[in-house]
Enzyme design. Structure first.
Site, mmCIF file in Angstrom:
data_model
loop_
_atom_site.group_PDB
_atom_site.id
_atom_site.type_symbol
_atom_site.label_atom_id
_atom_site.label_comp_id
_atom_site.label_asym_id
_atom_site.label_seq_id
_atom_site.Cartn_x
_atom_site.Cartn_y
_atom_site.Cartn_z
ATOM 1 N N THR A 37 0.832 -1.205 0.000
ATOM 2 C CA THR A 37 0.000 0.000 0.000
ATOM 3 C C THR A 37 0.867 1.255 0.000
ATOM 4 O O THR A 37 0.470 2.288 -0.563
ATOM 5 C CB THR A 37 -0.942 0.026 1.213
ATOM 6 N N ASP A 94 2.802 5.686 5.311
ATOM 7 C CA ASP A 94 3.120 4.254 5.272
ATOM 8 C C ASP A 94 1.827 3.453 5.272
ATOM 9 O O ASP A 94 0.740 3.998 5.503
ATOM 10 C CB ASP A 94 3.975 3.885 6.492
ATOM 11 N N GLY A 95 1.944 2.164 5.031
ATOM 12 C CA GLY A 95 0.819 1.260 5.164
ATOM 13 C C GLY A 95 0.787 0.675 6.561
ATOM 14 O O GLY A 95 1.532 1.081 7.452
ATOM 15 N N ALA A 96 -0.088 -0.300 6.767
ATOM 16 C CA ALA A 96 -0.182 -0.999 8.046
ATOM 17 C C ALA A 96 -0.683 -2.408 7.798
ATOM 18 O O ALA A 96 -1.370 -2.670 6.802
ATOM 19 C CB ALA A 96 -1.113 -0.275 9.018
ATOM 20 N N ASP A 97 -0.336 -3.321 8.683
ATOM 21 C CA ASP A 97 -0.833 -4.692 8.594
ATOM 22 C C ASP A 97 -2.182 -4.827 9.277
ATOM 23 O O ASP A 97 -3.027 -5.612 8.853
ATOM 24 C CB ASP A 97 0.187 -5.656 9.207
ATOM 25 N N LYS A 107 2.644 -2.978 12.381
ATOM 26 C CA LYS A 107 3.418 -2.869 11.148
ATOM 27 C C LYS A 107 4.621 -3.802 11.246
ATOM 28 O O LYS A 107 4.992 -4.229 12.327
ATOM 29 C CB LYS A 107 3.894 -1.427 10.921
ATOM 30 N N GLY A 110 6.672 -6.662 6.358
ATOM 31 C CA GLY A 110 7.796 -6.703 5.431
ATOM 32 C C GLY A 110 9.146 -6.669 6.118
ATOM 33 O O GLY A 110 10.175 -6.512 5.455
ATOM 34 N N GLU A 116 10.828 1.824 9.896
ATOM 35 C CA GLU A 116 9.514 2.451 9.790
ATOM 36 C C GLU A 116 9.190 3.237 11.057
ATOM 37 O O GLU A 116 8.637 4.338 10.986
ATOM 38 C CB GLU A 116 8.451 1.389 9.525
#
Length: 243
Positions: A37, A94-97, A107, A110, A116
């Site tokens: 993302t 940033d994205g997030a899980d 997060k 990856g 991050e």
């Protein structure tokens, strides 16, 4: 919308909205995250640079993946220690899980959680973009929490984490024999708690973020609770929630 379409929508909507409201501006220092993302957000940022909406952007990537993407897209790359950055950023995206209703996040899927967090926690504004599957009622029982550790402390750290009620698993490489090695040369433990009998969250992520980091041998963990982000979540119906 498919998940990939949601990810692109969240990223594009966030970049454009942040520019519109003056939170992304020419000459700024911006941290750029890692993952499926975050990459569309990096690409959208590059598009807005090319169309003249932005100029003189100084980017700090959180991983080798993001560094290469910035280089390919023509976005100048710096480190947090660069004189031009001085250890502080105007914004990080940033994205997030996973992300809960209080905008606490997990997060590190990856394995880039340390960089991050350095970037996010040293930014004036932190932004998360996500698809609808990442919006969850509580953290800790679904997506496993990544914990970056020193290899020599693996056994002792795993015992401490078990004492906190989670089951840690050493992350193994894909198409590689042996464990995942982070960009910092460390190992990753993926840790998951069991939900309560009533489905309630078994832990407080804000307290657990601090507790895990007190374990000798833990470098950092994937709970992001101390810096509350602005969150953009794309939905299946093509809308984007901002909170």
């Amino acid at each position: 919308m498919t998940l990939n379409e949601q990810k692109n929508l969240a990223a594009v909507s966030a970049i454009d909205d942040l520019i519109k409201h003056g939170l992304i501006f020419s000459g700024m220092k911006i941290g750029l995250g890692t993952g499926s993302t975050a990459m569309p957000a990096v690409e959208r940022l590059a598009e807005r640079i090319r169309d003249g909406s932005l100029s003189d952007i100084r980017a700090v990537p959180t991983s080798f993946q993001t560094t290469i993407a910035c280089e390919n897209l023509g976005i100048p790359v710096y480190s947090m220690n660069s004189r031009e950055i001085g250890g502080q950023l105007d914004l990080a995206i940033d994205g997030a899980d996973e992300i809960d209703p209080g905008n606490n996040a997990i997060k590190g899927g990856g394995a880039a959680l340390l960089r991050e967090k350095i970037v996010a926690y040293n930014a004036k504004v932190f932004v998360i973009v996500a698809d609808s599957t990442k919006d969850v009622p509580s953290l800790g029982t679904g997506f496993a929490l990544p914990v970056e550790i020193i290899a020599e402390a693996r056994t002792s750290v795993m015992a401490e984490i078990r004492s906190l009620g989670a089951e840690p698993v050493l992350r193994e490489g894909v198409r590689k024999a042996g464990p995942v090695i982070t960009d910092n040369g460390n190992l990753i433990l993926d840790c998951r708690w069991k939900a309560g009998a009533d489905g309630a969250a078994p832990i407080d992520p804000e307290q657990m973020e601090e507790r895990l980091n007190r374990i000798v041998g833990v470098v950092e963990n994937g709970f992001f609770t101390a810096k509350k982000p602005i969150v953009y979540i794309a939905r299946e119906n093509g809308t984007v929630d901002k909170r």
